[in-house]
Design an enzyme around this catalytic site. Structure first.
Site, PDB file in Angstrom:
ATOM      1  N   ASN A 103       0.823  -1.202   0.000  1.00 15.47           N
ATOM      2  CA  ASN A 103       0.000   0.000   0.000  1.00 15.47           C
ATOM      3  C   ASN A 103       0.862   1.261   0.000  1.00 15.47           C
ATOM      4  OD1 ASN A 103      -1.925   1.956   0.265  1.00 15.47           O
ATOM      5  ND2 ASN A 103      -2.970   1.054   2.008  1.00 15.47           N
ATOM      6  N   ASP A 104       1.545   1.519   1.106  1.00 14.88           N
ATOM      7  CA  ASP A 104       2.323   2.755   1.191  1.00 14.88           C
ATOM      8  C   ASP A 104       3.377   2.867   0.095  1.00 14.88           C
ATOM      9  OD1 ASP A 104       0.899   3.535   3.390  1.00 14.88           O
ATOM     10  OD2 ASP A 104       2.266   2.590   4.804  1.00 14.88           O
TER      11      ASP A 104
END
Lengths: 476, 100
Positions: free
Chosen positions: A402-403
């Site tokens: 995600n990040d």
């Protein structure tokens, strides 16, 4: 024979062991040479152990052999049974053992300094040896208690979120200063015969405490740095004991392991654009949702895709880049993922894997999992080697990351992850984003614009289940 | 050996470590941690000395304890590294370019 053997061959043997350890690390420069390197490591360890055993008068050989057999048996069984996804916890657990062993050796040296040849003519332990011993015990104790916390957090025995004590910086700094002050007092104390000085015990006790205190405020996402840092500490502990014993093998190894862990910590910090100090200070990821997307996030429109959509589009694609993250490890989806890329290759698709340095819970975690699923290592690429290829990619397939794909890191100066190097997935024609639900956020607790892009389709499901469904659609 | 020669070995070894570790491919960073973990158990040398020596029974038992812990690490660390490294394979294609 006493510990500081005059026999030059003994020193040479330890030196050879040290050189073997250097070769062990050198072998890791390529997967092709790595196994030979590991053999050098084993050989070096055998030399060090055998040399020690034959140059000391052994009062208790059966006990020692028993101890080696018990420990070796346990270690061997663990190594065979451990799941590859559990590697970060295993490494943390192993670090704690090195730390505790260093403490035990330092305490034994303190109680029986004569055996270690560190007793001065006046019946006191040599001043310089006292410093080395105290530092060895202190670093070992910090490694032990720190690794126990890291293990508990990684293994899920303890919440991964940071635990913040009030005034923790003051407490931590104060304790560290106190440990150094006590070490100095211990070094110059008038009476420091075998087991005499209470200062030594105070140093050990405080060091155990500071190890716990240092790691509890550090959140799950920063664990790669913590594990590397503890790796480094275990090396410095071994080096400090090497100084006490005047043992080349221990000093060389300690320096190697110490620098290795330090470099890995540096690489991890850089890959997150965080300073080492801010990681150690802890608390990252505590105030989830307060920064970045905030309130607006629920209202923005996003598209939901299905496994058929993904199968269809990827089958027709020319280039597919897969970005795995910790979610893949949690779902154990690596084998299904390999099957998917095999099926895609049958359709003439060019499949590559892109791995961020901080993907997963320890350096290289994703690489091991893909290797376990028999993904050839020449299909796996690092961030800087593949990032320019997203512009030509038809599909970016994000699974459990995600990040590391959040464009806010490039554009949004207020984002907590601003400045972190990320994959330019937004340049790919189509993005598939496997995520369990829209509610969850990355570990940094920030919203991700990729969810809401025109070319993005969210595949909301367990990673393994979703990939298996895609595989079914691909074979139909 | 005097303190300065030991310090020299240590400082030089730090430099060796620095250059050797930077040349490790990032794909092998997990095995790197596992193997450094195994070799840092060379602390077993100190544990063996403590458990071999006569004199203090407490020191001997502490030493034996340390031997057990270090042995877990030595055997476990090398075995798990070996297991991981055995999984890294290249594409079967002949003439495929060498990986990183």
């Amino acid at each position: 024979m006493e510990a500081h053997a005059v026999n030059p061959w003994v020193a040479v043997a330890y030196l050879v062991a040290g050189v073997c350890f250097i070769l062990a690390l050198r072998g890791l420069s390529s997967p092709a040479t790595s196994r030979a390197g590991n053999r050098y490591g084993m050989f070096g360890m055998a030399i060090a152990v055998v040399t020690t055993l034959i140059t000391h008068e052994i009062a208790s050989l059966p006990e020692i052999m028993g101890a080696i057999a018990i420990g070796g048996g346990i270690g061997f069984v663990i190594a065979r049974r451990i799941q590859m996804t559990a590697m970060p916890q295993l490494v943390a657990a192993f670090h704690s053992l090195v730390g505790l062993a260093a403490v035990l050796v330092a305490v034994a040296a303190f109680l029986n300094p004569d055996a270690f040849g560190i007793l001065g003519a006046d019946g006191n332990i040599l001043n310089v040896s006292r410093v080395e011993m105290a530092l060895g015990a202190a670093i070992g104790a910090i490694t032990f208690s720190g690794s126990v916390i890291a293990f508990a957090k990684l293994n899920g025995n303890m919440s991964g979120s940071p635990i913040l004590l009030p005034a923790r910086h003051v407490i931590n700094l104060g304790t560290l200063v106190l440990i150094l002050a006590l070490t100095a007092m211990f070094a110059v104390a008038a009476h420091a015969g075998p087991g005499e000085s209470p200062l030594f015990w105070a140093i050990v006790a405080l060091s155990f405490a500071i190890g716990f205190l240092l790691i509890i405020p550090i959140g799950g996402a920063d664990m790669p740095v913590v594990v590397s840092m503890l790796n480094s500490y275990s090396g410095w502990a071994a080096a400090a004991m090497g100084f006490t014993l005047h043992n080349t093998a221990m000093i060389v190894t300690g320096a190697l392991v110490g620098s290795s862990g330090a470099i890995l910590s540096y690489i991890m910090c850089k890959a997150m654009n965080r300073s080492f100090i801010s990681v150690i200070a802890g608390g990252f990821g505590a105030d989830a949702g307060s920064a970045g997307g905030g309130e607006a996030r629920e209202q923005r429109p996003w598209k939901r895709g299905s496994s058929e959509d993904a199968a269809f589009l990827m089958k027709e694609a020319e280039n597919v880049i897969i970005i795995p993250g910790y979610g893949m490890a949690v779902a154990q989806a690596q084998h299904a993922l390999r099957e998917m890329s095999d099926l895609l290759k049958e359709h003439g698709v060019n499949v590559k894997y892109a791995i961020h340095p901080v993907a997963g819970r320890m350096p290289g975690h994703m690489n091991v999992l893909l290797a376990e699923a028999s993904v050839p290592y020449d299909e796996v690429f690092e961030l800087e080697d593949i990032n320019s290829e997203f512009a030509q990619a038809d599909v970016a397939f994000i699974i459990g990351a995600n990040d590391v794909v959040n464009p806010a890191a490039r554009t949004d100066k207020t984002s907590p992850i601003y400045g972190m190097p990320v994959f330019d997935v937004d340049k790919a024609k189509t993005i598939f984003f496997i995520k369990r639900s829209m509610g969850g956020q990355g570990y940094a607790g920030v919203d991700n614009d990729v969810f809401y892009m025109d070319q993005t389709m969210m595949l909301l499901s367990d990673a393994k289940k979703m990939v298996e469904e895609i595989n079914k659609s691909l074979t139909d | 050996m005097d303190f300065v020669s030991i310090l020299s070995i240590f400082v030089l070894a730090c430099f060796v470590g620095y250059y050797v570790v930077w040349s490790v491919t990032p794909a092998l960073h997990t095995p790197l941690m596992a193997v450094t973990n195994a070799i840092s158990s060379v602390i077993v040398v100190g544990a063996l000395i403590a458990s071999a020596a006569a004199g203090s029974p407490l020191a001997k038992w502490l030493g034996l304890g340390a031997v057990v812990l270090a042995s877990v690490n030595i055997f476990g660390g090398f075995a798990v590294t070996e297991r991981m490294l055995a999984m890294y394979k290249k594409k079967d294609k002949p003439g495929a370019k060498g990986g990183k």
